[in-house]
Scaffold this active site. Structure first.
Site: not given
Ligand code: UT7
Length: 335
Positions: A115, A262, A292
């Site tokens: 991430c 993020h 995501n």
């Protein structure tokens, strides 16, 4: 010493939209649960009948970014490519993109920071430009999660969150003083590596071993996440990374014009927004539409925010990420 700035942005997401209700064909879940806990309404998952792969999507995003930078593929000096879902175990996807874009034999570096992949990649590219080694670097994040997620109730805690997509930025030498990337800060804490991980297949657990065991209860080849543990660390580390970036530049939270976190969970982003007392138009979220997308999430969000005119010349843009590793960090940009 030179500085670097983003001169081109692009993203690509698969056409195939998977809504929360669509997921109920595979697992016990609900639109209400997913929206309440994560903010996600839908995500894009590659339709296996299409040509899209991690590298293909990355190349599509990259073409757009290069064109918007007013450059051609031959102007790019180096590639930094971030993904946790490469098309092949090895080699990394950066070389595939070099080939797909028919680029000269420039270097291609793969970044494995999940991430935080785009933050790490941007920071690496920034260093190469600062030293004068390269002038234009293509930075890409791309993920194909959907093929490797467990589509069953057992896997629902992870599966409902992740989406596919790619984003790309061209980072170029900047001649204007005080503009471009002002700082980057990178961190890791490997003792938590297994809290968000895909354990096998790996060199600890090669495929023949998994096949031989033929264990229906073996979930090691699906991503595992200790959700609440990750959440608790995320809110702390996101905040630290943003504060660190601001302090390094003598800036305050009021100086932020746009925060792009993020896209891990809308609740995390909202917590950060509240903590830093930022107005709604100063935080950009698109997790509602894409889920995501790991290494691609910040760059897709940054591109959309820029396309929508929400980032203007001279704005202070803060990018921050936290994820598997654990790894986290921030990049502060004067646009
Ligand atoms: O990008 C990298 C960084 N990642 C993150 O930052 C993610 C951080 N974590 C999270 O976002 C949240 O922990 C999740 C969204 C993953 C999960 O939310 P949660 O509130 O922590 O739920 P939980 O895992 O504690 O599960 C609560 C309940 C459980 O049922 P019981 O044991 O209370 O009966 C789960 O089995 O919700 C159940 N559950 C679901 N129910 C419906 C878990 N997933 C689902 C689902 N649909 N998809």
């Amino acid at each position: 010493m030179y500085s670097s700035k983003i001169t081109g942005l692009g993203y690509y997401v698969p056409e195939n939209v998977v809504t929360n209700n669509d997921l109920t064909q595979w697992m016990e879940t609900s639109d209400e649960w997913i929206q309440e806990r994560t903010g996600i309404k839908e995500r894009r998952w590659i339709d296996p009948k299409t040509e899209d792969t991690t590298a293909v999507m990355g190349a599509k995003a990259a073409r757009i970014a290069i064109e918007r930078a007013g450059l051609t593929k031959d102007d790019i000096d180096f590639i930094v490519f971030a993904t946790l879902s490469p098309d092949m175990y090895f080699p990394g996807g950066g070389v595939q993109i070099q080939d797909m874009l028919d680029m000269p034999t420039i270097g291609a570096l793969d970044v494995r920071n999940q991430c935080s992949g785009f933050i790490y990649s941007l920071s690496v590219a920034d260093q190469f430009i600062k030293t004068g080694m390269y002038k234009n670097i293509l930075v890409i994040g791309s993920e194909n999660h959907s093929g490797g997620l467990e589509r069953s109730t057992r896997g629902r805690g992870v599966t409902v969150i992740f989406g596919d997509g790619a984003g790309a930025a061209v980072l170029s030498r900047c001649e204007e003083e005080g503009k471009g990337i002002l700082s980057s800060h990178l961190h890791s804490e490997g003792k938590h590596a297994e809290e968000l991980a895909l354990m096998g297949p790996s060199t600890n657990r090669w495929v023949p071993e998994i096949i031989e065991a033929n264990d229906p209860d073996d979930t090691s080849y699906f991503p595992h996440m200790n959700g609440q543990f990750v959440f608790k660390h995320a809110v702390v580390r996101f905040s630290e990374a943003i504060i660190e970036g601001l302090q390094a530049n003598g800036l305050q939270k009021d100086d932020i014009d746009m925060l792009i976190p993020h896209q891990a969970n809308l609740r995390i982003a909202q917590f950060i927004q509240k903590k830093f007392e930022l107005a709604n138009d100063k935080v950009y979220n698109n997790i509602m539409r894409y889920g995501n997308t790991t290494a691609a999430s910040i760059i897709i969000a940054l591109t959309e925010a820029w396309e929508e005119g929400k980032i203007k010349d001279n704005d202070l843009v803060v990018l921050a990420a936290f994820g598997s590793g654990f790894t986290w960090g921030s990049v502060v940009i004067r646009w």
